[in-house]
Design an enzyme around this catalytic site. Sequence first.
Site, PDB file in Angstrom:
ATOM      1  N   GLU A   1       2.618  -5.409  10.960  1.00 27.03           N
ATOM      2  CA  GLU A   1       1.887  -3.855  10.984  1.00 27.03           C
ATOM      3  C   GLU A   1       2.404  -3.486  12.020  1.00 27.03           C
ATOM      4  O   GLU A   1       2.664  -3.779  12.900  1.00 27.03           O
ATOM      5  CB  GLU A   1       0.470  -4.364  11.303  1.00 27.03           C
ATOM      6  CG  GLU A   1      -0.211  -4.736  11.085  1.00 27.03           C
ATOM      7  CD  GLU A   1      -0.412  -4.029   9.275  1.00 27.03           C
ATOM      8  OE1 GLU A   1      -0.923  -3.201   9.280  1.00 27.03           O
ATOM      9  OE2 GLU A   1      -1.848  -4.602   8.798  1.00 27.03           O
TER      10      GLU A   1
ATOM     11  N   GLU B   1       1.401   3.690   3.087  1.00 30.52           N
ATOM     12  CA  GLU B   1       2.722   2.837   3.889  1.00 30.52           C
ATOM     13  C   GLU B   1       3.998   2.751   4.371  1.00 30.52           C
ATOM     14  O   GLU B   1       4.441   1.419   4.024  1.00 30.52           O
ATOM     15  CB  GLU B   1       1.696   0.982   4.181  1.00 30.52           C
ATOM     16  CG  GLU B   1       0.030   1.086   4.405  1.00 30.52           C
ATOM     17  CD  GLU B   1      -0.778  -0.468   4.835  1.00 30.52           C
ATOM     18  OE1 GLU B   1      -1.264   0.110   5.187  1.00 30.52           O
ATOM     19  OE2 GLU B   1       0.353  -1.319   4.710  1.00 30.52           O
TER      20      GLU B   1
ATOM     21  N   HIS C   1       3.081  -3.755   6.831  1.00 29.74           N
ATOM     22  CA  HIS C   1       2.355  -2.246   6.521  1.00 29.74           C
ATOM     23  C   HIS C   1       2.876  -1.232   8.019  1.00 29.74           C
ATOM     24  O   HIS C   1       3.221  -0.973   8.451  1.00 29.74           O
ATOM     25  CB  HIS C   1       1.027  -3.512   7.221  1.00 29.74           C
ATOM     26  CG  HIS C   1       1.003  -4.359   5.727  1.00 29.74           C
ATOM     27  ND1 HIS C   1      -0.060  -3.780   4.437  1.00 29.74           N
ATOM     28  CD2 HIS C   1       1.525  -5.122   5.515  1.00 29.74           C
ATOM     29  CE1 HIS C   1      -0.126  -4.535   3.872  1.00 29.74           C
ATOM     30  NE2 HIS C   1       0.842  -6.035   3.295  1.00 29.74           N
TER      31      HIS C   1
ATOM     32  N   HIS D   1       0.690  -1.372  -0.236  1.00 29.12           N
ATOM     33  CA  HIS D   1       0.053  -0.057   0.233  1.00 29.12           C
ATOM     34  C   HIS D   1       0.515   1.038  -0.228  1.00 29.12           C
ATOM     35  O   HIS D   1       1.647   1.298   0.400  1.00 29.12           O
ATOM     36  CB  HIS D   1      -0.822  -0.021   0.920  1.00 29.12           C
ATOM     37  CG  HIS D   1      -1.882  -1.304   1.022  1.00 29.12           C
ATOM     38  ND1 HIS D   1      -2.849  -2.028   2.525  1.00 29.12           N
ATOM     39  CD2 HIS D   1      -2.216  -2.123   0.081  1.00 29.12           C
ATOM     40  CE1 HIS D   1      -2.974  -2.683   1.934  1.00 29.12           C
ATOM     41  NE2 HIS D   1      -3.101  -2.892   1.060  1.00 29.12           N
TER      42      HIS D   1
END
Length: 443
Positions: free
Chosen positions: A281, A86, A190, A83
């Site tokens: 994450e 990110e 991410h 993404h």
Amino acid sequence: MDFARLWLGLLLPSVAALDFGYHHQEEMEAFLKNVAQNYSSITRLHSIGKSVKGRNLWVLVVGRFPKEHRIGIPEFKYVANMHGDETVGRELLLHLIEHLVTNDGKDFEITNLIHSTRIHFLPSMNPDGFEAVMKPDCFYSNGRENNNYYDLNRNFPDAFEFNNVSRQPETVAVMEWLKTETFVLSANLHGGALVASYPFDNSVPATGTLHSHSLTPDDDVFQHLAHTYASRNPTMKKGDQCKNKMNFPNGITNGYSWYPLKGGMQDYNYIWAQCFEITLELSCCKYPHEEKLPFFWNKNKASLIEYIKQVHLGIKGQVFDQNGNPLPNVIVEVQDRKHICPYRTNKFGEYYLLLLPGSYVINVTVPGHDPYLTKVVIPEKPQNFSALKKDILLPFRGQLDSIPVSNPSCPEIPLYGDLPSHSAATKPGLFLFLVTVFHIFVK
């Protein structure tokens, strides 16, 4: 490490120190090319494809044998910036590359890691998205998708339900890349939360929907992998550091337990590429101010390195016939943990199985022959930067002509479709629905 190697390390070339800021495509390319030129004996830079707008998807390989496959050297990969908004993972991988190459021959652990592993870095899978962000935002921007407005982490084939989206060039490039290497372990990076998430991201009743999770046959290994990363990150392991987000005990979660996701890269790697992958994450804010980047590097450096070392868990080896010929496409799996796409030897007859210490029965299956069973005991203390090595000599004479030359592709369809219907089970309750909506733009 002997004195001569330490002295050699002092004579190795160096690159200009990488600053803690955001590096756009031109700057990132310049850094990677500089590393590849100055450390040509342990690196190789190549592109696996192009983005919608024609930007190269650069991969830097770090290892003592970066330009060629070597028997017994496992392949590891880190992928970031699926993404475009990110951003933390992208910068952390650049700093990790710098840390590895500048410490080869100087740091014992790093030197051994480079000598025993081929490490592949894809710092930006969605360069168009990154370049499209005009105003950084903590939660969402128009740079999340690629230039065709597709979410790349919803763009892969799914083993649980049909995913009839148009495959994007970035996705296709990664899928083709996975066919060229025998990747054993991976992570994709991410932002938007602080947790290590492990497969499955999607589910059917057979994998645990009725219990609000979706577990693989290797759940013990995946929990270990996620815990390995989270436990060394002093912020992530607390589990509740992002305001108004879920609490993740010990900083880990099963992907489906968090929220269902169709077409994710994590599940695709595990099912179709024989590669264990988790999702990391790394920041509550997707695109934080660049002054925060040193903080993220300090919190994640130990985790990033320790996670790579896990590629040496378990057992590895080659399968041979009685004449000593390596056998490709032979199924090699633990007897009680079969994969929906059987794990097979590569074209060199190699196999890799990530396993925790314990006693296992390995089932080796050749088409048209009875299974060959062998017992292995993986010790509590793994060998230094090496899985337990066990070559397998099958009791067959002559080359086995019945084995195809190349691995047959496992069909990219919902492989769990023949299991009990999951239409009702995958409809989340109100709480899960609210969580899904709230976190839909995270993974």
